[in-house]
Each structure stands twice: as structure tokens, then as C-alpha cells.
Scaffold this active site. Structure first.
Site, PDB file in Angstrom:
ATOM      1  N   ASN A   1      21.518  21.815   8.585  1.00 40.14           N
ATOM      2  CA  ASN A   1      21.117  22.566   9.775  1.00 40.14           C
ATOM      3  C   ASN A   1      21.347  21.704  11.003  1.00 40.14           C
ATOM      4  OD1 ASN A   1      19.257  23.666  11.896  1.00 40.14           O
ATOM      5  ND2 ASN A   1      18.881  25.150  10.273  1.00 40.14           N
TER       6      ASN A   1
ATOM      7  N   LYS B   1      13.797  25.380  19.419  1.00 42.25           N
ATOM      8  CA  LYS B   1      14.807  24.308  19.501  1.00 42.25           C
ATOM      9  C   LYS B   1      14.290  23.178  20.380  1.00 42.25           C
ATOM     10  CE  LYS B   1      18.455  26.100  17.256  1.00 42.25           C
ATOM     11  NZ  LYS B   1      19.290  25.457  16.244  1.00 42.25           N
TER      12      LYS B   1
ATOM     13  N   ARG C   1      22.625  37.217  19.125  1.00 41.11           N
ATOM     14  CA  ARG C   1      22.864  36.882  17.699  1.00 41.11           C
ATOM     15  C   ARG C   1      21.795  35.874  17.288  1.00 41.11           C
ATOM     16  NH1 ARG C   1      22.764  32.685  15.227  1.00 41.11           N
ATOM     17  NH2 ARG C   1      24.634  31.507  15.656  1.00 41.11           N
TER      18      ARG C   1
ATOM     19  N   TYR D   1      10.392  26.476  13.049  1.00 43.20           N
ATOM     20  CA  TYR D   1      11.846  26.637  13.105  1.00 43.20           C
ATOM     21  C   TYR D   1      12.239  27.578  11.967  1.00 43.20           C
ATOM     22  CZ  TYR D   1      16.638  24.840  13.774  1.00 43.20           C
ATOM     23  OH  TYR D   1      17.986  24.724  14.016  1.00 43.20           O
TER      24      TYR D   1
ATOM     25  N   ASN E   1      21.117  31.617   8.214  1.00 41.46           N
ATOM     26  CA  ASN E   1      19.664  31.636   8.414  1.00 41.46           C
ATOM     27  C   ASN E   1      19.200  33.025   8.803  1.00 41.46           C
ATOM     28  OD1 ASN E   1      19.370  28.769   8.123  1.00 41.46           O
ATOM     29  ND2 ASN E   1      20.261  28.551  10.147  1.00 41.46           N
TER      30      ASN E   1
ATOM     31  N   GLU F   1      22.666  28.837  22.853  1.00 39.64           N
ATOM     32  CA  GLU F   1      22.114  29.054  21.514  1.00 39.64           C
ATOM     33  C   GLU F   1      22.102  30.543  21.189  1.00 39.64           C
ATOM     34  OE1 GLU F   1      20.857  26.109  19.730  1.00 39.64           O
ATOM     35  OE2 GLU F   1      21.172  27.561  18.130  1.00 39.64           O
ATOM     36  N   ASP F   2      22.673  30.884  20.067  1.00 39.65           N
ATOM     37  CA  ASP F   2      22.583  32.238  19.515  1.00 39.65           C
ATOM     38  C   ASP F   2      23.074  33.335  20.464  1.00 39.65           C
ATOM     39  OD1 ASP F   2      21.644  30.748  17.456  1.00 39.65           O
ATOM     40  OD2 ASP F   2      19.820  31.891  17.109  1.00 39.65           O
TER      41      ASP F   2
ATOM     42  N   ASP G   1      25.388  24.832  20.423  1.00 41.01           N
ATOM     43  CA  ASP G   1      24.805  24.320  19.194  1.00 41.01           C
ATOM     44  C   ASP G   1      25.400  25.005  17.960  1.00 41.01           C
ATOM     45  OD1 ASP G   1      22.967  22.819  17.713  1.00 41.01           O
ATOM     46  OD2 ASP G   1      21.521  24.459  17.714  1.00 41.01           O
ATOM     47  N   ASP G   2      25.645  26.297  18.059  1.00 37.48           N
ATOM     48  CA  ASP G   2      26.127  27.050  16.897  1.00 37.48           C
ATOM     49  C   ASP G   2      27.569  26.682  16.548  1.00 37.48           C
ATOM     50  OD1 ASP G   2      23.715  28.690  16.538  1.00 37.48           O
ATOM     51  OD2 ASP G   2      24.249  29.383  18.540  1.00 37.48           O
TER      52      ASP G   2
HETATM   53  N1  LIG Z   1      22.855  26.056   9.288  1.00 40.21           N
HETATM   54  C1  LIG Z   1      23.056  25.993  10.575  1.00 40.21           C
HETATM   55  O1  LIG Z   1      22.809  24.965  11.216  1.00 40.21           O
HETATM   56  C2  LIG Z   1      23.590  27.169  11.293  1.00 40.21           C
HETATM   57  C3  LIG Z   1      23.638  28.384  10.697  1.00 40.21           C
HETATM   58  N2  LIG Z   1      24.145  29.450  11.369  1.00 40.21           N
HETATM   59  C4  LIG Z   1      24.088  30.734  10.694  1.00 40.21           C
HETATM   60  O2  LIG Z   1      25.386  31.192  10.430  1.00 40.21           O
HETATM   61  C5  LIG Z   1      25.399  32.597  10.461  1.00 40.21           C
HETATM   62  C6  LIG Z   1      26.577  33.065  11.293  1.00 40.21           C
HETATM   63  O3  LIG Z   1      26.457  32.601  12.600  1.00 40.21           O
HETATM   64  P1  LIG Z   1      27.696  32.709  13.610  1.00 40.21           P
HETATM   65  O4  LIG Z   1      28.885  32.071  13.054  1.00 40.21           O
HETATM   66  O5  LIG Z   1      27.225  32.247  14.907  1.00 40.21           O
HETATM   67  O6  LIG Z   1      27.891  34.289  13.639  1.00 40.21           O
HETATM   68  P2  LIG Z   1      29.148  35.115  14.072  1.00 40.21           P
HETATM   69  O7  LIG Z   1      28.689  36.479  14.331  1.00 40.21           O
HETATM   70  O8  LIG Z   1      29.889  34.394  15.130  1.00 40.21           O
HETATM   71  O9  LIG Z   1      30.087  35.119  12.762  1.00 40.21           O
HETATM   72  C7  LIG Z   1      29.782  35.805  11.585  1.00 40.21           C
HETATM   73  C8  LIG Z   1      31.041  35.892  10.772  1.00 40.21           C
HETATM   74  O10 LIG Z   1      30.692  36.401   9.513  1.00 40.21           O
HETATM   75  C9  LIG Z   1      31.580  37.454   9.181  1.00 40.21           C
HETATM   76  N3  LIG Z   1      30.933  38.418   8.285  1.00 40.21           N
HETATM   77  C10 LIG Z   1      29.905  39.237   8.565  1.00 40.21           C
HETATM   78  N4  LIG Z   1      29.598  39.964   7.480  1.00 40.21           N
HETATM   79  C11 LIG Z   1      30.460  39.594   6.517  1.00 40.21           C
HETATM   80  C12 LIG Z   1      30.657  39.988   5.176  1.00 40.21           C
HETATM   81  N5  LIG Z   1      29.881  40.893   4.596  1.00 40.21           N
HETATM   82  N6  LIG Z   1      31.657  39.406   4.495  1.00 40.21           N
HETATM   83  C13 LIG Z   1      32.423  38.485   5.062  1.00 40.21           C
HETATM   84  N7  LIG Z   1      32.284  38.049   6.317  1.00 40.21           N
HETATM   85  C14 LIG Z   1      31.308  38.614   7.043  1.00 40.21           C
HETATM   86  C15 LIG Z   1      31.954  38.074  10.501  1.00 40.21           C
HETATM   87  O11 LIG Z   1      33.150  38.795  10.321  1.00 40.21           O
HETATM   88  P3  LIG Z   1      33.868  39.651  11.477  1.00 40.21           P
HETATM   89  O12 LIG Z   1      34.371  38.629  12.434  1.00 40.21           O
HETATM   90  O13 LIG Z   1      34.926  40.352  10.777  1.00 40.21           O
HETATM   91  O14 LIG Z   1      32.822  40.519  12.084  1.00 40.21           O
HETATM   92  C16 LIG Z   1      32.083  36.815  11.354  1.00 40.21           C
HETATM   93  O15 LIG Z   1      33.362  36.258  11.200  1.00 40.21           O
HETATM   94  C17 LIG Z   1      24.034  33.041  10.989  1.00 40.21           C
HETATM   95  O16 LIG Z   1      23.244  33.470   9.907  1.00 40.21           O
HETATM   96  C18 LIG Z   1      23.436  31.785  11.547  1.00 40.21           C
HETATM   97  O17 LIG Z   1      22.041  31.749  11.388  1.00 40.21           O
HETATM   98  C19 LIG Z   1      24.652  29.353  12.620  1.00 40.21           C
HETATM   99  C20 LIG Z   1      24.611  28.167  13.276  1.00 40.21           C
HETATM  100  C21 LIG Z   1      24.024  26.994  12.667  1.00 40.21           C
HETATM  101  C1  LIG Z   2      20.417  26.976  13.057  1.00 43.09           C
HETATM  102  C2  LIG Z   2      21.001  27.825  14.050  1.00 43.09           C
HETATM  103  O1  LIG Z   2      21.293  27.372  15.153  1.00 43.09           O
HETATM  104  C3  LIG Z   2      21.280  29.188  13.750  1.00 43.09           C
HETATM  105  O2  LIG Z   2      21.065  29.622  12.626  1.00 43.09           O
HETATM  106  O3  LIG Z   2      21.728  29.898  14.649  1.00 43.09           O
HETATM  107 MG   LIG Z   3      21.661  28.881  16.572  1.00 43.79          MG
END
Ligand SMILES: NC(=O)C1=CN([C@@H]2O[C@H](COP(=O)(O)OP(=O)(O)OC[C@H]3O[C@@H](n4cnc5c(N)ncnc54)[C@H](OP(=O)(O)O)[C@@H]3O)[C@@H](O)[C@H]2O)C=CC1
Ligand SMILES: CC(=O)C(=O)O
Ligand SMILES: [Mg+2]
Length: 591
Positions: free
Chosen positions: A491, A210, A192, A139, A447, A282-283, A305-306
Site C-alpha cells: 500500500n 492520508k 474514485r 485507513y 482496496n 488522491e483518488d 499518490d495513486d
Molecule cells: N494498494 C495501493 O496502494 C493502491 C491501490 N489502489 C486500488 O487500485 C484500484 C484501481 O485504482 P485505479 O487504478 O486508480 O483505478 P482506475 O479507475 O484508474 O483503473 C481501473 C482499471 O481497472 C479496469 N477494470 C475495471 N473492471 C475490470 C474488470 N472487471 N476486469 C478487468 N479490468 C477491469 C479498468 O478498465 P477500463 O479502463 O476498461 O475501464 C481500469 O483500467 C482501486 O481499488 C484502488 O483502491 C489504488 C492506488 C493505490
Molecule cells: C491506497 C490508495 O491510495 C487507494 O486505494 O486509492
Molecule cells: Mg488513493
């Protein structure tokens, strides 16, 4: 559909696949064998008892050196194996020794995938017994690198690839999958992948990983799990120009073409597996993720999931952290870096929980939560140009350009990173958090590790050891000023396996926000004084199966309460029932 042994024909055992009553919502005669006319095509399903080499090559049944003398005689294995008979424990010890010798994480990943393809039960035994050590291998973070290099390490298909080429034929493609009793599908379109961006069809590593967790952490049978990657192209130029790329070499399809393919997939899934197959998105990129969830949330059993799993795990961590940082949930002020799926999903569930506690309208609770995206703080003056999922967070506030300014002006008590961009919680940002708070709560959720907003060491050092820290990908304990600091892994892996199990055991037909809250509540309750003493806000992953059983029970209980459960009558003791349903990786004896 149930299948029963009918008889032996020409050395092969023949299974009677005639339709039985299917409480699971599956339609009778789903493969159309009975009603097909002569000119229609049907699938020639046959099932036979594996023996000899084919038994050794079948990962579901292979036990390698653990086949007993009696089994070697009965199943034509004599001479195909060396004389030693090993126990599963000895096999596990040998494999763990060999995996530990690899220094490169990707080599460990490949070794684990090889094992999964060779001997499924042994793979799960290793993963379950050594979860803290092997989770980072199968993972995050290693799965991220595996996806980046998936084209080169691809050996055998581990899931279904559904591309634009299969348009109009998706139901047939689903029928190619050898398992029929699928209960959980994890699907991605690869746009993504973690914080690594568009990896196209190479994103397959994510559903595969997953679902391995669904089995190892949540006890869902491997044969009930189906990984799917939808390939509509990729906008990743590097992949498009890579001769080893395994996906469609074209730009991503969008709009009607994209949604038509997804719709065909969702319809085929329901047609093939019935109402109660859980589809976990997912993603996906956020411009599709929210729409797909809204579109299919009322007609299918879907879960993102996200957006939803992440929300549930983070809320649990924050609620647990209150014991350490003080106050109630509504007392706190949240600032997010990143306003996409994870960011707005978490924010919304926290606001929902706050409102349940205070009885204040959701809009009031949302005012305790601020989000920063790539253009700065989300404020009302930006409202017209904001994506729809950001609009509820556009507060009346002066524009603020940077995270550091936002921390200084808003003075949050909790800082959450969901930006997908590493190193964005700078020394100045953490110091500003530490200046405003005796115990700042800092969550760097992006991540894999390379995208984490900061490291555990940075969080502890820059806050002079005062921060409570958790991250999406794991960090080793850190020593600072003679004290050892432990950080938790925030996570969604803590949630989705138990959540999915809860859905399966209750036969729930829809996902409801209250079920996410139920999962979160259960997880938070399982943090003990022993964890708090170490500064941890999540329970130990070594107990994950027990944790998942409790989450499953709480989710199932909520499904029954909401009238969404169809497995009747309700089992009296849901925890015991959940435990009794969990897959065991121990070898079975063969007759
Ligand atoms: N720990 C966990 O369980 C999980 C972790 N994640 C992680 O979270 C991260 C984001 O995922 P997700 O929300 O789906 O992605 P999205 O693409 O939906 O969202 C990313 C957000 O970050 C913003 N962003 C990007 N670059 C910058 C920057 N330099 N400064 C400020 N804001 C910025 C984007 O802004 P804008 O809208 O303006 O483009 C957007 O709002 C990934 O790395 C993913 O791995 C996700 C799910 C679960
Ligand atoms: C953990 C997860 O689902 C992600 O980083 O997208
Ligand atoms: Mg994910």
C-alpha cells in the site's frame, strides 16, 4: 510567515504577525493586512492564549486528565476536571481498552475520529504505538466504509470543502483555514474513492486519513497538513437521492468548468502557501488524474499518490521479492488486471527501473509488461480507441479476452491486480499462475478488502502454499497445511509519508521520477532476512517511522543530487536530520 509574541493586551497575548523573510517562497504580507486600502476587506486574525474550558476544547493543546496540578492552577482548570492526574500512557491504555471493546470497525473509526477532535496528541500516540492494529481503522479498509457513510457520521469539519459555490473565492476559503504554515495538502474530488467509485464530497475521509498517516507514519506536524475536498457534484445516483448527502446535489461538472475550478484552486494554493507546499492528488478518476499531474507537474510541487506512490511501493515489493522468487527484475514478466492510474503507474516505474538496469530503451522494457482492462488484453489492434495512458502498453499481440486466457498465453511470473474489482483472481487464474511458476508472485492491490482481487487464503490455498502474496488492504496470517503464511500490505502508505517528509526537509520544488525510485530503493532495502523467512516482502509496519525517516533521507538526497532541493546547506546526515524533524505526540509542559 513567522509569528512572535508581541505583548499582552486585555488578558490576551497578541502575536506580531508582521511579515518576516520567507525562505519558503511565501510572499510577504500574504493576507494583505499592510497594503489593503480602507475599502478593502482583510481577515481579522487574532491569537489568544487558551485557558479553562477553551483549553480543554482545543484538540491541539488539550491533555484531559494529564494536566498536572500546576497546569490546572495556571490555566484556570480547577474544577473543570476530576481530581485524578493521569499519565499519557495510562490514558492510552484506557482508550485502547475501550476501542478494543467495539466489535464493529466503523465504531472504532468514529471513536478514533472523536479522539482526534478532542485530544490530537493522544490520537497520534495511539496511532503510532499501535500502528498495525489501528491503521486498518483510520485507513483502508475501514475508511472506505466511513466515506460511504460520511454523511451520517459527519460531526465537525476536518478539512476544507471547496465546491463550485466557492468559484472565484477559493483564496478566501483557504484563508478560513486556521493554520498558516501548511506544508502538505491532500486533495480529492471524490470521483474514485478506493475501489468504491464516486462518493462525491464524502470522499473527505480519504484526505483526512492520508494526512493522519503523514503525521503518524511520516512525522509531519498535524498543523502543517491540510485535507481538501473539491466538490464539483457527483454522478452517484444513490447519493443524489440521499437526504443526508452532504455535498452538492448535482451531476459532476466536467470540461472547462471543472478545469477552471481546479486551476483556481492550484493558483490559490501557490499564492497562499508559496512554492513549496506539496499537493498530493488522491483518488481522482483517471480521466482527470493523469491530466492534472501532467498540467501541474511542471509548475507546482505535485504528487499523485495513486499513480506515483503506488508505483514506488509496488516496485519496492517486487525488488524485495526477487530474493524469494529469484532472477533479476528484467528477467520477470508482468501481467496486470486493471490499466488505470495504479496499473499503468506501476508498469511505467517498473519499466523505468528495468531500463536503468539493462540500459535498454524504455520501449523494450515495456514489452515485459502486459495489461488487461475491462475489454481484455491491451494490444495494438485496439490502439486507436485506447485512453492515452494505455497506448504505450498496446503490444503487437493477438487479442485476448479474459485474464485467465492472458495468464495461460503470456505466462507471467508476476500477477498484479489494480482493477478495483474483487474476486477477479479466481481459482483458475491462481492455479494457472502456480502451474507456470514455482513461486508465483501475486499482488492483489485493490482496496478496500471487499475489492481485493483475491484473499490471502485463496492465494495460498489455490497455489498450494507456493505463492508470495501481498495486498492493498491487510489480511491476517493464514494457516494452510499446518504452516502459517504471512502476507505483506502493498500500500502506498509505506511510501507517501516518508516521501513527503523527504520533500519537506530538502525543500524540494518539484517531484522527479528518480525521487520515486529513491523511495522505492530505500523501502526494498529495509526488508530483512527475518521478513524473508516469513515470506514477507515489506518490512514491519511497527517500524514505519524508522522506515519513513530512511525513505525521506533517500528522497532528499536525490533531490539535492538533481538540484531540486532549496534547503541549503544540505544537512550532512539526512537520516538523523529527518528523524529530528519528526513530530512527537508526547505531551508538552505548559508554563
Ligand atoms: N494498494 C495501493 O496502494 C493502491 C491501490 N489502489 C486500488 O487500485 C484500484 C484501481 O485504482 P485505479 O487504478 O486508480 O483505478 P482506475 O479507475 O484508474 O483503473 C481501473 C482499471 O481497472 C479496469 N477494470 C475495471 N473492471 C475490470 C474488470 N472487471 N476486469 C478487468 N479490468 C477491469 C479498468 O478498465 P477500463 O479502463 O476498461 O475501464 C481500469 O483500467 C482501486 O481499488 C484502488 O483502491 C489504488 C492506488 C493505490
Ligand atoms: C491506497 C490508495 O491510495 C487507494 O486505494 O486509492
Ligand atoms: Mg488513493
Amino acid at each position: 510567515m513567522e509569528s512572535v509574541l508581541k505583548g499582552v493586551r486585555g488578558g490576551e497575548c497578541v502575536l506580531d504577525l508582521s511579515p518576516r523573510s520567507t525562505v519558503g517562497g511565501g510572499v510577504e504580507d500574504i493576507y494583505g493586512e499592510d497594503c489593503a486600502t480602507e475599502d478593502q476587506l482583510i481577515t481579522p486574525w487574532t491569537f489568544s492564549v487558551a485557558s479553562g474550558c477553551s483549553l480543554l476544547r482545543d484538540p491541539q493543546y488539550n491533555k484531559g486528565l494529564a494536566f498536572t496540578e500546576k497546569e490546572r492552577d495556571a490555566h484556570y482548570l480547577r474544577g473543570l476536571l476530576p481530581p485524578t492526574v493521569s499519565s499519557q500512557e495510562l490514558q492510552e491504555k484506557k482508550l485502547m481498552n475501550s476501542i478494543r471493546q467495539y466489535e464493529v470497525p466503523l465504531q472504532k473509526y468514529v471513536a478514533m475520529m472523536d479522539l482526534q477532535e478532542r485530544n490530537e496528541r493522544l490520537f497520534y500516540k495511539l496511532l503510532i504505538d499501535n500502528v498495525e492494529e489501528l491503521l486498518p481503522v483510520v485507513y483502508t479498509p475501514t475508511v472506505g466504509e466511513a466515506c460511504q457513510k460520511y454523511g451520517s457520521i459527519f460531526r465537525r469539519p476536518q478539512g476544507l470543502y471547496i465546491s463550485l459555490k466557492e468559484k472565484g473565492k477559493i483564496l478566501e476559503v483557504l484563508k478560513n483555514w486556521p493554520e498558516r504554515s501548511v506544508q502538505v495538502i491532500v486533495v480529492t474530488d471524490g470521483e474514485r474513492i478506493l475501489g468504491l467509485g464516486d462518493l462525491g464530497t464524502q470522499g473527505m475521509g480519504i484526505p483526512v486519513g492520508k494526512l493522519a498517516l503523514y503525521t503518524a507514519l511520516g512525522g509531519v506536524r498535524p498543523s502543517s497538513c491540510l485535507p481538501v475536498t473539491i466538490d464539483v457534484g457527483t454522478n452517484n445516483e444513490k447519493l443524489l437521492n440521499d437526504e443526508f448527502y452532504i455535498g452538492l446535489k448535482q451531476k459532476r461538472a466536467t470540461g472547462k468548468e471543472y478545469y477552471d475550478l481546479l486551476h483556481e484552486f492550484m493558483s490559490a494554493v501557490k499564492q497562499n502557501y508559496g512554492e513549496k507546499v506539496l499537493v498530493q492528488f488522491e483518488d481522482f478518476a483517471n480521466h482527470n488524474a493523469f491530466e492534472l499531474l501532467a498540467k501541474y507537474g511542471t509548475t507546482h510541487l505535485v504528487f499523485n499518490d495513486d499513480i506515483q506512490g503506488t508505483a514506488s511501493v509496488v516496485l519496492a515489493g517486487v525488488v524485495a521479492a526477487l530474493k524469494l522468487i529469484g532472477g533479476t527484475l528484467p528477467d520477470h514478466k508482468f501481467l496486470f488486471l486493471g490499466a488505470g492510474e495504479a496499473g499503468t503507474g506501476i508498469a511505467e516505474l517498473i519499466a523505468l527501473e528495468m531500463s536503468k538496469q539493462t540500459k535498454a530503451p524504455l520501449e523494450e522494457s515495456r514489452k515485459r509488461i502486459y495489461l488487461v482492462d475491462s475489454k481484455g488484453l491491451i494490444v495494438s489492434s485496439r490502439k486507436n480507441s485506447l485512453q492515452h495512458f494505455k497506448k504505450p502498453w498496446a503490444h503487437d499481440h493477438e487479442p485476448v479476452g479474459t485474464l485467465l486466457e492472458a495468464v495461460k498465453i503470456i505466462k507471467p511470473t508476476v500477477l498484479v491486480g489494480t482493477s478495483g474489482v474483487g474476486k477477479t483472481f479466481t481459482k483458475e487464474v491462481i492455479e494457472a499462475m502456480a502451474l507456470n511458476n514455482k513461486i508465483p508472485l501475486i499482488l492483489a492491490l485493490s482496496n478496500p478488502t471487499s475489492q481485493s482481487e483475491c484473499t490471502a487464503e485463496e492465494a495460498y490455498t489455490w497455489s498450494e502454499g507456493r505463492a508470495i502474496f501481498a495486498s492493498g488492504s491487510p489480511f491476517d496470517p493464514v494457516e494452510y497445511n499446518g504452516k502459517v503464511y504471512y502476507s505483506g500490505q502493498s500500500n502506498n502508505a509505506y511510501i507517501f509519508p516518508g516521501f513527503g517528509l523527504g520533500i519537506i526537509i530538502s525543500g524540494a520544488i518539484r517531484v522527479h521520477d528518480d525521487m520515486l525510485l529513491a523511495a522505492s530503493e530505500s523501502l526494498a532495502k529495509q526488508v530483512t532476512d527475518e521478513h524473508y523467512a516469513k515470506g514477507l516482502t515489506y518490512p514491519s509496519l511497527t517500524d514505519i517511522r524508522k522506515i519513513s525517516a530512511n525513505i525521506a533521507a533517500n528522497v532528499a538526497a536525490k533531490a539535492y543530487e538533481l538540484g531540486l532541493a532549496t534547503r541549503l546547506p544540505r544537512p550532512e546526515n539526512l537520516v538523523k536530520y529527518a528523524e529530528s524533524c519528526m513530530y512527537s505526540p508526547l505531551y508538552r509542559n505548559y508554563r
